[in-house]
Design a protein around this motif. Structure first.
Motif, PDB file in Angstrom:
ATOM      1  N   ASN A   1      42.119 -25.672  -1.270  1.00 17.12           N
ATOM      2  CA  ASN A   1      42.387 -25.092  -0.067  1.00 17.12           C
ATOM      3  C   ASN A   1      41.485 -24.008   0.188  1.00 17.12           C
ATOM      4  O   ASN A   1      41.203 -23.219  -0.447  1.00 17.12           O
ATOM      5  CB  ASN A   1      43.667 -24.471  -0.362  1.00 17.12           C
ATOM      6  CG  ASN A   1      44.358 -23.935   0.930  1.00 17.12           C
ATOM      7  OD1 ASN A   1      43.991 -24.103   1.952  1.00 17.12           O
ATOM      8  ND2 ASN A   1      45.351 -22.852   0.804  1.00 17.12           N
ATOM      9  N   GLY A   2      40.849 -24.104   1.505  1.00 18.98           N
ATOM     10  CA  GLY A   2      39.816 -23.250   1.829  1.00 18.98           C
ATOM     11  C   GLY A   2      38.416 -23.677   1.490  1.00 18.98           C
ATOM     12  O   GLY A   2      37.356 -22.993   1.977  1.00 18.98           O
ATOM     13  N   LYS A   3      38.349 -24.888   0.848  1.00 18.65           N
ATOM     14  CA  LYS A   3      36.939 -25.199   0.671  1.00 18.65           C
ATOM     15  C   LYS A   3      36.176 -25.541   1.882  1.00 18.65           C
ATOM     16  O   LYS A   3      36.888 -25.951   3.173  1.00 18.65           O
ATOM     17  CB  LYS A   3      36.796 -26.644  -0.170  1.00 18.65           C
ATOM     18  CG  LYS A   3      37.461 -27.974   0.541  1.00 18.65           C
ATOM     19  CD  LYS A   3      37.348 -29.017  -0.429  1.00 18.65           C
ATOM     20  CE  LYS A   3      38.209 -30.259   0.228  1.00 18.65           C
ATOM     21  NZ  LYS A   3      38.210 -31.273  -0.884  1.00 18.65           N
ATOM     22  N   VAL A   4      34.940 -25.452   2.103  1.00 17.32           N
ATOM     23  CA  VAL A   4      33.945 -25.742   3.365  1.00 17.32           C
ATOM     24  C   VAL A   4      33.011 -26.913   2.831  1.00 17.32           C
ATOM     25  O   VAL A   4      32.292 -26.705   1.820  1.00 17.32           O
ATOM     26  CB  VAL A   4      33.530 -24.462   3.641  1.00 17.32           C
ATOM     27  CG1 VAL A   4      32.607 -24.889   4.924  1.00 17.32           C
ATOM     28  CG2 VAL A   4      34.190 -23.425   3.875  1.00 17.32           C
ATOM     29  N   LEU A   5      32.870 -27.931   3.796  1.00 15.41           N
ATOM     30  CA  LEU A   5      32.039 -29.001   3.226  1.00 15.41           C
ATOM     31  C   LEU A   5      30.493 -28.407   3.687  1.00 15.41           C
ATOM     32  O   LEU A   5      30.253 -27.756   4.948  1.00 15.41           O
ATOM     33  CB  LEU A   5      32.134 -30.156   4.373  1.00 15.41           C
ATOM     34  CG  LEU A   5      31.282 -31.270   4.375  1.00 15.41           C
ATOM     35  CD1 LEU A   5      31.347 -32.066   2.843  1.00 15.41           C
ATOM     36  CD2 LEU A   5      31.443 -32.619   5.354  1.00 15.41           C
ATOM     37  N   VAL A   6      29.545 -28.644   2.904  1.00 18.23           N
ATOM     38  CA  VAL A   6      28.067 -28.417   3.094  1.00 18.23           C
ATOM     39  C   VAL A   6      27.685 -29.006   4.469  1.00 18.23           C
ATOM     40  O   VAL A   6      27.714 -30.212   4.247  1.00 18.23           O
ATOM     41  CB  VAL A   6      27.300 -28.450   2.104  1.00 18.23           C
ATOM     42  CG1 VAL A   6      25.733 -28.489   2.272  1.00 18.23           C
ATOM     43  CG2 VAL A   6      27.689 -27.524   0.687  1.00 18.23           C
ATOM     44  N   ASN A   7      27.138 -28.352   5.251  1.00 11.18           N
ATOM     45  CA  ASN A   7      26.366 -29.074   6.466  1.00 11.18           C
ATOM     46  C   ASN A   7      24.919 -29.071   6.385  1.00 11.18           C
ATOM     47  O   ASN A   7      24.458 -28.104   6.537  1.00 11.18           O
ATOM     48  CB  ASN A   7      26.980 -28.335   7.691  1.00 11.18           C
ATOM     49  CG  ASN A   7      26.290 -28.828   8.855  1.00 11.18           C
ATOM     50  OD1 ASN A   7      26.015 -29.962   9.050  1.00 11.18           O
ATOM     51  ND2 ASN A   7      26.050 -28.016  10.236  1.00 11.18           N
ATOM     52  N   PHE A   8      24.585 -30.332   6.135  1.00 13.07           N
ATOM     53  CA  PHE A   8      23.138 -30.492   6.092  1.00 13.07           C
ATOM     54  C   PHE A   8      22.447 -30.467   7.518  1.00 13.07           C
ATOM     55  O   PHE A   8      22.369 -31.623   7.860  1.00 13.07           O
ATOM     56  CB  PHE A   8      22.663 -31.603   5.343  1.00 13.07           C
ATOM     57  CG  PHE A   8      23.132 -31.675   4.037  1.00 13.07           C
ATOM     58  CD1 PHE A   8      22.341 -31.179   2.833  1.00 13.07           C
ATOM     59  CD2 PHE A   8      24.462 -31.908   3.406  1.00 13.07           C
ATOM     60  CE1 PHE A   8      22.726 -31.188   1.412  1.00 13.07           C
ATOM     61  CE2 PHE A   8      24.795 -32.104   2.063  1.00 13.07           C
ATOM     62  CZ  PHE A   8      23.887 -31.685   1.009  1.00 13.07           C
ATOM     63  N   GLU A   9      22.092 -29.229   7.834  1.00 12.26           N
ATOM     64  CA  GLU A   9      21.569 -29.118   9.398  1.00 12.26           C
ATOM     65  C   GLU A   9      20.251 -29.307   9.628  1.00 12.26           C
ATOM     66  O   GLU A   9      19.666 -29.463  10.891  1.00 12.26           O
ATOM     67  CB  GLU A   9      22.339 -27.740   9.977  1.00 12.26           C
ATOM     68  CG  GLU A   9      21.749 -26.755   9.166  1.00 12.26           C
ATOM     69  CD  GLU A   9      22.164 -25.292   9.724  1.00 12.26           C
ATOM     70  OE1 GLU A   9      22.351 -25.258  10.941  1.00 12.26           O
ATOM     71  OE2 GLU A   9      22.651 -24.431   8.753  1.00 12.26           O
ATOM     72  N   TYR A  10      19.466 -29.134   8.581  1.00 10.64           N
ATOM     73  CA  TYR A  10      17.998 -29.123   8.713  1.00 10.64           C
ATOM     74  C   TYR A  10      17.186 -30.483   8.091  1.00 10.64           C
ATOM     75  O   TYR A  10      17.547 -30.914   6.975  1.00 10.64           O
ATOM     76  CB  TYR A  10      17.266 -27.908   7.891  1.00 10.64           C
ATOM     77  CG  TYR A  10      17.925 -26.649   8.240  1.00 10.64           C
ATOM     78  CD1 TYR A  10      17.504 -26.107   9.636  1.00 10.64           C
ATOM     79  CD2 TYR A  10      18.647 -25.939   7.429  1.00 10.64           C
ATOM     80  CE1 TYR A  10      18.089 -24.957   9.956  1.00 10.64           C
ATOM     81  CE2 TYR A  10      19.271 -24.714   7.645  1.00 10.64           C
ATOM     82  CZ  TYR A  10      18.924 -24.095   8.973  1.00 10.64           C
ATOM     83  OH  TYR A  10      19.576 -23.064   9.416  1.00 10.64           O
ATOM     84  N   ASP A  11      16.038 -30.954   9.044  1.00 11.16           N
ATOM     85  CA  ASP A  11      15.451 -31.829   8.294  1.00 11.16           C
ATOM     86  C   ASP A  11      14.182 -31.251   7.673  1.00 11.16           C
ATOM     87  O   ASP A  11      14.057 -30.105   7.639  1.00 11.16           O
ATOM     88  CB  ASP A  11      15.138 -32.923   9.380  1.00 11.16           C
ATOM     89  CG  ASP A  11      14.342 -32.455  10.510  1.00 11.16           C
ATOM     90  OD1 ASP A  11      13.856 -31.320  10.667  1.00 11.16           O
ATOM     91  OD2 ASP A  11      14.264 -33.082  11.647  1.00 11.16           O
ATOM     92  N   ARG A  12      13.474 -32.242   7.135  1.00 10.68           N
ATOM     93  CA  ARG A  12      11.954 -31.589   6.574  1.00 10.68           C
ATOM     94  C   ARG A  12      11.250 -30.731   7.421  1.00 10.68           C
ATOM     95  O   ARG A  12      10.734 -29.971   7.008  1.00 10.68           O
ATOM     96  CB  ARG A  12      11.270 -32.794   5.881  1.00 10.68           C
ATOM     97  CG  ARG A  12      10.058 -32.386   5.125  1.00 10.68           C
ATOM     98  CD  ARG A  12       9.275 -33.442   4.548  1.00 10.68           C
ATOM     99  NE  ARG A  12      10.013 -34.162   3.613  1.00 10.68           N
ATOM    100  CZ  ARG A  12       9.895 -34.024   2.144  1.00 10.68           C
ATOM    101  NH1 ARG A  12       8.965 -33.150   1.891  1.00 10.68           N
ATOM    102  NH2 ARG A  12      10.461 -34.574   1.249  1.00 10.68           N
ATOM    103  N   ALA A  13      11.035 -31.256   8.671  1.00 15.90           N
ATOM    104  CA  ALA A  13      10.327 -30.373   9.611  1.00 15.90           C
ATOM    105  C   ALA A  13      10.917 -29.036  10.161  1.00 15.90           C
ATOM    106  O   ALA A  13      10.044 -28.128  10.083  1.00 15.90           O
ATOM    107  CB  ALA A  13      10.112 -31.248  10.914  1.00 15.90           C
ATOM    108  N   SER A  14      12.034 -28.915  10.148  1.00 15.20           N
ATOM    109  CA  SER A  14      12.871 -27.454  10.586  1.00 15.20           C
ATOM    110  C   SER A  14      13.303 -26.712   9.440  1.00 15.20           C
ATOM    111  O   SER A  14      13.307 -25.507   9.643  1.00 15.20           O
ATOM    112  CB  SER A  14      14.030 -27.846  11.510  1.00 15.20           C
ATOM    113  OG  SER A  14      14.948 -28.669  10.681  1.00 15.20           O
ATOM    114  N   VAL A  15      13.340 -27.398   8.023  1.00 16.20           N
ATOM    115  CA  VAL A  15      13.840 -26.456   7.002  1.00 16.20           C
ATOM    116  C   VAL A  15      12.639 -25.294   6.857  1.00 16.20           C
ATOM    117  O   VAL A  15      13.077 -24.341   6.167  1.00 16.20           O
ATOM    118  CB  VAL A  15      14.253 -27.129   5.685  1.00 16.20           C
ATOM    119  CG1 VAL A  15      12.785 -27.840   5.273  1.00 16.20           C
ATOM    120  CG2 VAL A  15      14.915 -26.337   4.835  1.00 16.20           C
TER     121      VAL A  15
END
Length: 245
Positions: free
Chosen positions: A224-238
């Motif tokens: 309850n309350g957990k958050v899914l990690v959002n992989f928002e960056y690719d190699r170029a933008s990270v």
């Protein structure tokens, strides 16, 4: 002759009265050496009191009213993350990354997903000038209250782990093993698996029923309350995300 004696007598009486008056006048005496010394000592004491140093209470008050100093966070973690990402094989080009400060120490954790099951992923932290990396699955990573939960495995053999992150260090607080009893298994059917777990990586696994296994997991990580990690960056933008953090 008698008249002269009377005049002399009168003059004598007047002289005696004059002398008596002079002797009765009050004279202010000169201060003695002892009195002078007392006065000087009193002046010295007064000077010492008026020039005393601030008391401990005054110093403490001054210290309390000072603005707290801020400790700058070194940016060396940025170079470590960039070097680590550069060392990862490009593979299929589906790599994704996330930067999340799970433990709130000002330095984000680096989450990596290869984008496919065989490639897996990782979580990296920085502590005491060193990068720490653990292997994870390629997705399904959650975080909650300085803790991270992930599942690693495939084809009926899975490891469910929970890590506690503090100050950039990773400590395993639950390490569970789920094994399918046959290749014809249903992931949503607990009866198709056997279970065992340990509460740190230095202990031995102990067999458990599904209820015991799940209870131990929930003690380490609340769903309850957990958050899914959002992989928002690719190699170029990270890289830009790291440098601009």
């Amino acid at each position: 002759m008698g008249k002269r004696i009377g005049i002399v007598s009168i003059i004598s009486i007047v002289l005696l009265i004059s002398l008596g008056s002079c002797g009765s006048e009050t004279q202010t005496p000169e201060p003695t050496a002892q009195a002078t010394e007392l006065v000087t000592t009193s002046q010295m004491v007064t000077q010492q009191v008026t020039t005393a140093e601030p008391t401990t209470a005054e110093l403490t008050t001054e210290q309390i009213t000072e603005e707290p100093s801020t400790v700058a966070i070194s940016s060396e973690w940025k170079d470590m993350y960039i070097d680590y990402i550069s060392s990862i094989d490009i593979g299929a080009g589906m790599e994704k990354f996330a930067l999340i400060d799970v433990d709130g120490n000002g330095i984000p954790e680096l989450f990596y997903s290869s984008g496919f099951e065989m490639g897996g992923g990782s979580i990296s932290t920085v502590s005491q000038g060193q990068i720490n990396t653990i292997r994870t699955g390629s997705g399904g990573i959650f975080y909650w209250n300085s803790r991270v939960s992930c599942i690693v495995g495939r084809q009926g053999r899975y490891a469910k782990k929970v890590f506690y992150i503090s100050g950039g260090t990773l400590q395993c607080v639950f390490d569970g093993a789920e094994r399918a009893q046959s290749m014809d298994f249903d992931m949503d059917n607990p009866n198709d698996f056997t279970y065992s777990y340990r509460l740190d990586e230095n202990s031995n696994y102990q067999d458990a029923s599904y209820d015991e296994y799940n209870s131990a997991f929930l003690n380490a990580f609340r769903e309850n309350g957990k958050v899914l990690v959002n992989f928002e960056y690719d190699r170029a933008s990270v890289f830009d995300a790291i440098n601009n953090y």
